[in-house]
Write a protein that holds these residues in place. Structure first.
Motif, PDB file in Angstrom:
ATOM      1  N   GLN A 220       0.812  -1.220   0.000  1.00 58.88           N
ATOM      2  CA  GLN A 220       0.000   0.000   0.000  1.00 58.88           C
ATOM      3  C   GLN A 220       0.843   1.267   0.000  1.00 58.88           C
ATOM      4  OE1 GLN A 220      -2.963   0.014   3.117  1.00 58.88           O
ATOM      5  NE2 GLN A 220      -3.475  -2.130   2.822  1.00 58.88           N
ATOM      6  N   ARG A 221       2.024   1.209   0.637  1.00 59.26           N
ATOM      7  CA  ARG A 221       2.876   2.392   0.755  1.00 59.26           C
ATOM      8  C   ARG A 221       4.292   2.046   0.282  1.00 59.26           C
ATOM      9  NH1 ARG A 221      -0.681   2.298   4.680  1.00 59.26           N
ATOM     10  NH2 ARG A 221       0.535   0.737   5.809  1.00 59.26           N
ATOM     11  N   ARG A 249      -1.504   2.797  -2.470  1.00 63.55           N
ATOM     12  CA  ARG A 249      -2.220   4.024  -2.146  1.00 63.55           C
ATOM     13  C   ARG A 249      -1.278   5.222  -1.978  1.00 63.55           C
ATOM     14  NH1 ARG A 249      -7.496   3.073  -0.692  1.00 63.55           N
ATOM     15  NH2 ARG A 249      -8.059   0.879  -0.406  1.00 63.55           N
ATOM     16  N   GLN A 250       0.003   4.957  -1.680  1.00 59.77           N
ATOM     17  CA  GLN A 250       0.942   6.051  -1.435  1.00 59.77           C
ATOM     18  C   GLN A 250       2.286   5.732  -2.075  1.00 59.77           C
ATOM     19  OE1 GLN A 250       1.556   6.916   2.737  1.00 59.77           O
ATOM     20  NE2 GLN A 250       3.488   7.973   2.366  1.00 59.77           N
ATOM     21  N   SER A 266      -2.806   1.635 -11.124  1.00 58.17           N
ATOM     22  CA  SER A 266      -2.714   2.512  -9.956  1.00 58.17           C
ATOM     23  C   SER A 266      -4.032   3.205  -9.630  1.00 58.17           C
ATOM     24  CB  SER A 266      -1.632   3.569 -10.188  1.00 58.17           C
ATOM     25  OG  SER A 266      -1.910   4.303 -11.373  1.00 58.17           O
ATOM     26  N   LEU A 268      -6.023   2.925  -7.210  1.00 52.10           N
ATOM     27  CA  LEU A 268      -6.249   3.244  -5.802  1.00 52.10           C
ATOM     28  C   LEU A 268      -5.271   4.285  -5.270  1.00 52.10           C
ATOM     29  CD1 LEU A 268      -6.940  -0.333  -4.352  1.00 52.10           C
ATOM     30  CD2 LEU A 268      -8.599   1.400  -5.054  1.00 52.10           C
ATOM     31  N   LEU A 269      -4.345   4.765  -6.097  1.00 57.24           N
ATOM     32  CA  LEU A 269      -3.311   5.685  -5.640  1.00 57.24           C
ATOM     33  C   LEU A 269      -3.925   6.997  -5.158  1.00 57.24           C
ATOM     34  CD1 LEU A 269      -0.199   5.725  -5.457  1.00 57.24           C
ATOM     35  CD2 LEU A 269      -0.185   6.958  -7.636  1.00 57.24           C
ATOM     36  N   GLU A 270      -3.605   7.356  -3.893  1.00 57.57           N
ATOM     37  CA  GLU A 270      -4.158   8.561  -3.281  1.00 57.57           C
ATOM     38  C   GLU A 270      -3.111   9.649  -3.089  1.00 57.57           C
ATOM     39  OE1 GLU A 270      -5.715   7.097   0.363  1.00 57.57           O
ATOM     40  OE2 GLU A 270      -7.442   6.092  -0.550  1.00 57.57           O
TER      41      GLU A 270
END
Length: 291
Positions: A220-221, A249-250, A266, A268-270
């Motif tokens: 996720q990161r 996500r990051q 990507s 879900l990338l926030e």
């Protein structure tokens, strides 16, 4: 009210006060409460309370967060202190094992980490900047199911992992000043951590690695801090970092941009942060870094 009654009342009041003071003293507290108090002290100071009295001699041993940080003592004295401490603790569970020292020999470090592994350590943090030999990812941790967090800091020495490494519950991996030197072993490290959520590579080099791909599926990161100082570009250093970001996500990257970064899937990338300087010896335009 007569004098006798006043004296009786005063005596009773004094008894109540004495009882209150006794209850408030450390000697009246349960061991569980004292242990909770000790947990707020630096680990070395908590151990020093063992000289207070017989009751306190082994009171500290259930403390599960062990922080061994070398200060002014010699490496030999430091290692002997750790050995005695671990021996007195026995097999009590270790939640976190932190080792910060100036040791320059690998075998004693492996022995200490092995003790922590036998105590089902969950969080292992090793700062070994004085080791001048290639560091094998501690053998005793290679298949440790209880391990959830690992942080290893080196002095730009090769990090060697066994091809069969398997850390089924590792969620956070931070590597500092390490050198990944073989593509197959690098990929074995990533694939051996199936539930890894956070990967942080700080001041690491990728020697002999041309493409880094297929990070853990649950990642996720991803944080990559490339060295900010000048380093001649070596053509065998990884040229491209391919990230299969199904769950990413990051993504944060700082440094000299020695790689092209390419993130696939990507959706879900926030959070995306890219900052740093391009080295003269390996100049890429930002547009060539694909996100």
């Amino acid at each position: 009210m007569g004098v006798t009654c006043l004296r009786r009342e005063a005596k009773l009041l004094q008894q109540d006060m004495n009882r209150s003071f006794r209850i408030g003293s450390l000697s009246e507290l349960d061991d569980d409460v004292l242990l909770h108090i000790l947990s707020f002290l630096p680990f070395k100071e908590a151990i020093q309370t063992s000289i207070l009295c017989k009751r306190w001699q082994y009171l500290w041993t259930p403390i599960s967060i062990l922080d061994f940080t070398q200060t002014t003592e010699s490496a030999e004295d430091f290692m002997n202190f750790i050995g005695r401490t671990l021996s007195l603790r026995g097999s009590s569970k270790i939640a976190k094992f932190k080792l910060v020292g100036r040791m320059n020999a690998l075998l004693p470090v492996e022995a200490l980490v092995s003790v922590a592994a036998r105590c089902n350590v969950e969080d292992c943090e090793l700062h070994l900047k004085h080791l001048e030999v290639p560091l094998f990812f501690p053998h005793s941790l290679h298949n440790l199911a209880t391990l959830t967090h690992v942080h290893i800091e080196r002095a730009h020495q090769r990090l060697i992992v066994h091809p069969s490494i398997c850390l089924p519950n590792l969620k956070t991996l931070k590597l500092c000043d390490a050198v990944f030197f073989e593509e197959q072993l690098t990929q074995a490290l990533f694939s051996g951590c199936p539930v890894l959520e956070t990967l942080h590579a700080e001041d690491c080099f990728w020697e002999g690695v041309t493409t880094v791909s297929k990070p853990p599926a649950k990642l996720q990161r991803l944080i990559i801090d490339e060295p900010m100082y000048q380093n001649p570009y070596n053509p065998v250093v990884a040229d491209e970092f391919v990230i299969h970001g199904d769950g990413l996500r990051q993504f944060n990257s700082t440094g000299h941009f020695y790689f092209d970064y390419r993130i696939l899937n990507s959706a879900l990338l926030e959070e995306l942060t890219v900052e740093g300087n391009l080295p003269n010896t390996h100049r890429r335009s930002v547009s060539e870094c694909r996100f």
